[in-house]
Design a protein around this motif. Sequence first.
Motif, mmCIF file in Angstrom:
data_model
loop_
_atom_site.group_PDB
_atom_site.id
_atom_site.type_symbol
_atom_site.label_atom_id
_atom_site.label_comp_id
_atom_site.label_asym_id
_atom_site.label_seq_id
_atom_site.Cartn_x
_atom_site.Cartn_y
_atom_site.Cartn_z
ATOM 1 N N TYR A 5 0.664 -1.157 0.050
ATOM 2 C CA TYR A 5 0.081 0.096 -0.057
ATOM 3 C C TYR A 5 0.908 1.163 -0.124
ATOM 4 N N ASP A 43 -0.528 4.267 -1.602
ATOM 5 C CA ASP A 43 -1.326 5.552 -1.801
ATOM 6 C C ASP A 43 -2.374 5.781 -0.888
ATOM 7 N N GLU A 44 -2.957 7.096 -0.964
ATOM 8 C CA GLU A 44 -3.803 7.344 0.260
ATOM 9 C C GLU A 44 -4.968 6.212 0.175
ATOM 10 N N GLN A 45 -5.611 5.787 1.293
ATOM 11 C CA GLN A 45 -6.664 4.697 1.252
ATOM 12 C C GLN A 45 -7.967 5.638 1.308
ATOM 13 N N ASN A 46 -8.378 5.368 -0.020
ATOM 14 C CA ASN A 46 -9.910 6.321 -0.270
ATOM 15 C C ASN A 46 -10.708 5.196 -1.181
ATOM 16 N N ALA A 55 -11.971 5.621 -4.184
ATOM 17 C CA ALA A 55 -11.486 5.757 -5.653
ATOM 18 C C ALA A 55 -10.459 4.628 -5.715
ATOM 19 N N ASN A 56 -9.338 4.758 -4.809
ATOM 20 C CA ASN A 56 -8.031 4.094 -5.132
ATOM 21 C C ASN A 56 -8.330 2.642 -4.758
ATOM 22 N N ILE A 57 -9.239 2.280 -3.866
ATOM 23 C CA ILE A 57 -9.710 0.834 -3.357
ATOM 24 C C ILE A 57 -10.351 0.211 -4.911
ATOM 25 N N LYS A 58 -11.513 1.020 -5.407
ATOM 26 C CA LYS A 58 -12.032 0.569 -6.440
ATOM 27 C C LYS A 58 -11.147 0.208 -7.511
ATOM 28 N N GLU A 59 -10.199 1.333 -7.812
ATOM 29 C CA GLU A 59 -9.010 1.143 -8.706
ATOM 30 C C GLU A 59 -8.324 -0.300 -8.647
ATOM 31 N N GLY A 60 -8.012 -0.461 -7.229
ATOM 32 C CA GLY A 60 -7.306 -1.628 -7.108
ATOM 33 C C GLY A 60 -7.968 -2.864 -7.260
ATOM 34 N N LYS A 63 -7.884 -3.507 -11.281
ATOM 35 C CA LYS A 63 -6.451 -3.747 -11.611
ATOM 36 C C LYS A 63 -6.171 -5.128 -11.410
#
Length: 308
Positions: free
Chosen positions: A44, A46-49, A51-56, A59
């Motif tokens: 991990y 990046d900031e945990q938000n 949008a980043n969780i969905k992108e993860g 991917k």
Amino acid sequence: MALIDQLNVVACSQGDLLGTGMEGCTFDWNRVATIELSPRGYAYTDEQNLANIKEGQQKGDLIILQGIKSFALVPVDPNINTADGSGYKTVTGEMPYEYDVMFDNNGVNYWKALRMLNSKDRYNVAFYDIEGNKIFTQNKAGIVKGFGVKMLFVGQYKGKEGNNPAEVKMQIQLSDFQEMERQSWISGDTLDFSADSDLEGVNDVNLIASPLAVSDTELVVSALLLDKSHFVDGLLVGDFKIKNDGVDVVASAVVADSVTKTYTFTIPAAEAGTYTVSTWDSSLSSYIVLKAASGLLYKSNVATVIAS
């Protein structure tokens, strides 16, 4: 916000520490309600938000498992050597943490999907408790990661019996007990999402293409969830990839029909060949697409039809 600024910040309640000699306030987990799996080498950064969780997830780096009704630590005694004569005991080794995870009755398809996760040394795991706190660990170099999973196993499916619901049980054994001593967390109060309502796994979509004739300008595809009854509505033309014999076909428009449960794509006049259709996010080169209106994730099969 940087990830380092999110870690280990505790919102103190007043008067919960008396006479302990500790100036800071405590943090403790509550019952785990959501699990987040990641590949063994994933870190991990990046900031945990949200949008980043969905992108993860899109991917393929993160797998969200919800619907946990119980999460129990399995007591494991350390290896203890008892000396002859004196009877003195020495701890020769501590055992890894083990957990039994029981899921709500999410159905046979959910159990089948969980079975595909059975593995050894394949995943790391982060936990969300019922207050939305996220718990993971750091390695000795300070890199933030999930706890290493030695074994993940989902056993037999147990159907309903009278008033007792169907059961799905997962066993998780962590690989290194010392990672628990290096655990880190993010308070649920500081996250921009709720783990129990905003996070969900990827929904499988079954696409079936209708017959296509040469020179047709419409390609009709049914789009149902795996239950074969619910229509996947609300996707846009940019959420799909269409090809003919491997060459991209650009659809100019798409119309969703909730009655026939189909999408009708407007395409250039069909040429002889094998057409394929799938969900596709071009910005991430991923078969998993995010439906903006609901925040849900969908991934389809690759439907095929021969134009003739």
